[in-house]
Design an enzyme around this catalytic site. Sequence first.
Site, PDB file in Angstrom:
ATOM      1  N   GLY A 104       0.836  -1.213   0.000  1.00 51.78           N
ATOM      2  CA  GLY A 104       0.000   0.000   0.000  1.00 51.78           C
ATOM      3  C   GLY A 104       0.865   1.255   0.000  1.00 51.78           C
ATOM      4  NE  ARG A 118      14.348  16.276  -1.880  1.00 52.43           N
ATOM      5  CZ  ARG A 118      14.957  16.693  -0.797  1.00 52.43           C
ATOM      6  NH1 ARG A 118      14.978  15.913   0.291  1.00 52.43           N
ATOM      7  NH2 ARG A 118      15.565  17.855  -0.757  1.00 52.43           N
ATOM      8  CB  VAL A 130      16.844   6.014  -1.980  1.00 55.25           C
ATOM      9  CG1 VAL A 130      17.547   4.961  -2.843  1.00 55.25           C
ATOM     10  CG2 VAL A 130      16.313   5.391  -0.694  1.00 55.25           C
ATOM     11  NE  ARG A 181      -1.323  -4.847  -0.851  1.00 52.87           N
ATOM     12  CZ  ARG A 181      -2.078  -3.750  -0.756  1.00 52.87           C
ATOM     13  NH1 ARG A 181      -2.929  -3.443  -1.711  1.00 52.87           N
ATOM     14  NH2 ARG A 181      -1.992  -2.965   0.294  1.00 52.87           N
ATOM     15  CG  ASP A 196       4.628  -7.415   7.702  1.00 54.28           C
ATOM     16  OD1 ASP A 196       3.863  -7.204   6.741  1.00 54.28           O
ATOM     17  OD2 ASP A 196       4.238  -7.824   8.812  1.00 54.28           O
ATOM     18  CB  THR A 210       2.775   0.148   5.960  1.00 54.17           C
ATOM     19  OG1 THR A 210       1.433  -0.079   6.428  1.00 54.17           O
ATOM     20  CG2 THR A 210       3.715  -0.291   7.065  1.00 54.17           C
ATOM     21  CG  ASP A 236      -2.260  -0.490   8.212  1.00 59.28           C
ATOM     22  OD1 ASP A 236      -2.939   0.539   8.087  1.00 59.28           O
ATOM     23  OD2 ASP A 236      -2.534  -1.569   7.635  1.00 59.28           O
ATOM     24  CG  ASP A 273       1.017  -3.518   9.492  1.00 59.65           C
ATOM     25  OD1 ASP A 273       1.793  -2.715   8.941  1.00 59.65           O
ATOM     26  OD2 ASP A 273       0.290  -4.288   8.846  1.00 59.65           O
ATOM     27  CG  MET A 314      -7.524   2.141   6.091  1.00 57.99           C
ATOM     28  SD  MET A 314      -6.412   2.493   4.737  1.00 57.99           S
ATOM     29  CE  MET A 314      -7.508   2.133   3.349  1.00 57.99           C
ATOM     30  N   GLY A 315      -6.424  -0.244   9.275  1.00 56.92           N
ATOM     31  CA  GLY A 315      -5.631  -1.073  10.182  1.00 56.92           C
ATOM     32  C   GLY A 315      -6.217  -2.458  10.197  1.00 56.92           C
ATOM     33  NE  ARG A 316      -5.194  -5.611   5.118  1.00 54.22           N
ATOM     34  CZ  ARG A 316      -4.842  -5.631   3.848  1.00 54.22           C
ATOM     35  NH1 ARG A 316      -5.592  -6.274   2.985  1.00 54.22           N
ATOM     36  NH2 ARG A 316      -3.757  -5.013   3.418  1.00 54.22           N
ATOM     37  CG  HIS A 356      -8.368   3.563  -0.114  1.00 52.59           C
ATOM     38  ND1 HIS A 356      -9.461   2.767   0.105  1.00 52.59           N
ATOM     39  CD2 HIS A 356      -7.341   2.732  -0.373  1.00 52.59           C
ATOM     40  CE1 HIS A 356      -9.115   1.501  -0.027  1.00 52.59           C
ATOM     41  NE2 HIS A 356      -7.826   1.453  -0.322  1.00 52.59           N
ATOM     42  NE  ARG A 413      -2.919   2.942   0.699  1.00 53.66           N
ATOM     43  CZ  ARG A 413      -3.428   1.791   0.275  1.00 53.66           C
ATOM     44  NH1 ARG A 413      -3.979   0.966   1.150  1.00 53.66           N
ATOM     45  NH2 ARG A 413      -3.383   1.451  -0.977  1.00 53.66           N
TER      46      ARG A 413
HETATM   47  P1  ADP Z   1       3.142  -4.764   2.594  1.00 55.73           P
HETATM   48  O1  ADP Z   1       4.505  -4.711   2.039  1.00 55.73           O
HETATM   49  O2  ADP Z   1       2.531  -3.411   2.780  1.00 55.73           O
HETATM   50  O3  ADP Z   1       3.030  -5.651   3.823  1.00 55.73           O
HETATM   51  P2  ADP Z   1       1.942  -6.888   1.030  1.00 55.73           P
HETATM   52  O4  ADP Z   1       1.829  -7.862   2.164  1.00 55.73           O
HETATM   53  O5  ADP Z   1       0.809  -6.794   0.076  1.00 55.73           O
HETATM   54  O6  ADP Z   1       2.197  -5.403   1.489  1.00 55.73           O
HETATM   55  O7  ADP Z   1       3.293  -7.280   0.239  1.00 55.73           O
HETATM   56  C1  ADP Z   1       3.725  -6.536  -0.865  1.00 55.73           C
HETATM   57  C2  ADP Z   1       4.346  -7.438  -1.873  1.00 55.73           C
HETATM   58  O8  ADP Z   1       5.512  -8.064  -1.315  1.00 55.73           O
HETATM   59  C3  ADP Z   1       3.495  -8.621  -2.328  1.00 55.73           C
HETATM   60  O9  ADP Z   1       2.565  -8.272  -3.322  1.00 55.73           O
HETATM   61  C4  ADP Z   1       4.543  -9.555  -2.879  1.00 55.73           C
HETATM   62  O10 ADP Z   1       4.947  -9.173  -4.175  1.00 55.73           O
HETATM   63  C5  ADP Z   1       5.709  -9.327  -1.911  1.00 55.73           C
HETATM   64  N1  ADP Z   1       5.703 -10.381  -0.900  1.00 55.73           N
HETATM   65  C6  ADP Z   1       4.854 -10.518   0.145  1.00 55.73           C
HETATM   66  N2  ADP Z   1       5.123 -11.644   0.842  1.00 55.73           N
HETATM   67  C7  ADP Z   1       6.155 -12.242   0.217  1.00 55.73           C
HETATM   68  C8  ADP Z   1       6.905 -13.452   0.450  1.00 55.73           C
HETATM   69  N3  ADP Z   1       6.619 -14.279   1.461  1.00 55.73           N
HETATM   70  N4  ADP Z   1       7.906 -13.743  -0.412  1.00 55.73           N
HETATM   71  C9  ADP Z   1       8.207 -12.910  -1.436  1.00 55.73           C
HETATM   72  N5  ADP Z   1       7.544 -11.775  -1.698  1.00 55.73           N
HETATM   73  C10 ADP Z   1       6.542 -11.430  -0.886  1.00 55.73           C
HETATM   74  O1  F6P Z   2      -1.824   0.294   3.694  1.00 55.45           O
HETATM   75  C1  F6P Z   2      -2.429  -0.602   4.598  1.00 55.45           C
HETATM   76  C2  F6P Z   2      -3.886  -0.650   4.343  1.00 55.45           C
HETATM   77  O2  F6P Z   2      -4.247   0.684   4.342  1.00 55.45           O
HETATM   78  C3  F6P Z   2      -4.771  -1.412   5.306  1.00 55.45           C
HETATM   79  O3  F6P Z   2      -5.103  -0.753   6.483  1.00 55.45           O
HETATM   80  C4  F6P Z   2      -5.984  -1.680   4.459  1.00 55.45           C
HETATM   81  O4  F6P Z   2      -6.708  -2.757   4.907  1.00 55.45           O
HETATM   82  C5  F6P Z   2      -5.383  -1.936   3.129  1.00 55.45           C
HETATM   83  O5  F6P Z   2      -4.154  -1.226   3.098  1.00 55.45           O
HETATM   84  C6  F6P Z   2      -6.248  -1.625   1.981  1.00 55.45           C
HETATM   85  O6  F6P Z   2      -5.477  -1.501   0.839  1.00 55.45           O
HETATM   86  P1  F6P Z   2      -5.940  -1.743  -0.649  1.00 55.45           P
HETATM   87  O7  F6P Z   2      -7.277  -1.154  -0.817  1.00 55.45           O
HETATM   88  O8  F6P Z   2      -4.882  -1.068  -1.441  1.00 55.45           O
HETATM   89  O9  F6P Z   2      -5.940  -3.234  -0.824  1.00 55.45           O
END
Ligand code: ADP
Ligand code: F6P
Length: 322
Positions: A13, A23, A25, A74, A105, A127, A129, A131, A171-173, A252, A255
Amino acid sequence: MSIKTIGVLTSGGDAPGMNAAIRAVVRTAINEGMNVIGVRRGYSGLIASDIIPMQMRSVNDIINRGGTVLYTARCPEFVTEEGQSTAAENCRKLGIDGMVVIGGDGSFRGARQLCLHGIPTVAVPGTIDRDVSSSDYTIGFDTAINTVVEMVDRLRDTSQSHDRCSVVEVMGRNAGDIALHAGIACGALTILVPEVEYDFDRDIIQKMRKTLKTGKHHFIIIVAEGVGNSAEITKRIEEETGITARLTVLGHVQRGGIPTARERINASRMGYHAVKLLANGISNRVVGVRDGHVVDYDILEGLEMKKQFDQELYEIANAISL
Ligand code: ADP
Ligand code: F6P
């Protein structure tokens, strides 16, 4: 072996402040004598070689902008071995010999896989959140809570004028940090978070009745998205108290928006630190802020840390909301 070309991407997200990190980096890497390649739309951009060369001036006028100029996505394909091998192979073809990944994460797990596939990578937490267990702060959180506070202040006006109850879903899953921090800052009567079990009667109805007796006429209840049933909560409040209740799902809007100063400062510090690590031959690290200091951990170690819910802040919020 010193890094010649560094890649940077944003993943998961989006979050206000990601641009300030990009910037930092880009400019730190150029100062270190490296080339910089921006990878668009997260790991999808690595698989598709969707890239843009970046210079000092490519990051002009972005420090004040929300979202991410590199776009984000994603990418389920990157979770597979095939996707990761293609991405690493593309890095080699493009001459990318170091990566900075900005995300949550899930993105950190991806960053670790890139390292395991031979591309030195450092991750930066981005992020709204918050989290992420390895950092007290994630890019986007400060702007998001300020946005929520502004919105709830507006709701307070209308709620007060009509003697109503405003239920606000934020927000905050998986994490209640936005709810807790915004909730205390806007004086919510009750804050519901996924980390703490609640009792509908004790935490909402009885609190409303008690404060009604002492002259309160309007109420604000903040519910984190992860609690899961804000519409039902709103309906029950009206049924059980007779007080008109309205639900606002902020969604959103949280965000987006202009990143706060704190956001820009921390994003700049962490982006700088990430490149310095790579320049010093250090990778497979996740950067964070702990007790005000920029720190870094092994990515797996960071992922395995247990996140502490701020119970003390939660208790303070409850104690002063009556
Ligand atoms: P966030 O980074 O905000 O936690 P996501 O959980 O959607 O968001 O992860 C973002 C992207 O990171 C995923 O769409 C995927 O491409 C990659 N990713 C997530 N988990 C893994 C994993 N276990 N191994 C490799 N890539 C991952
Ligand atoms: O960025 C984190 C977050 O805002 C969560 O709190 C929320 O559930 C989720 O992303 C929604 O994201 P999207 O609509 O992009 O899937």
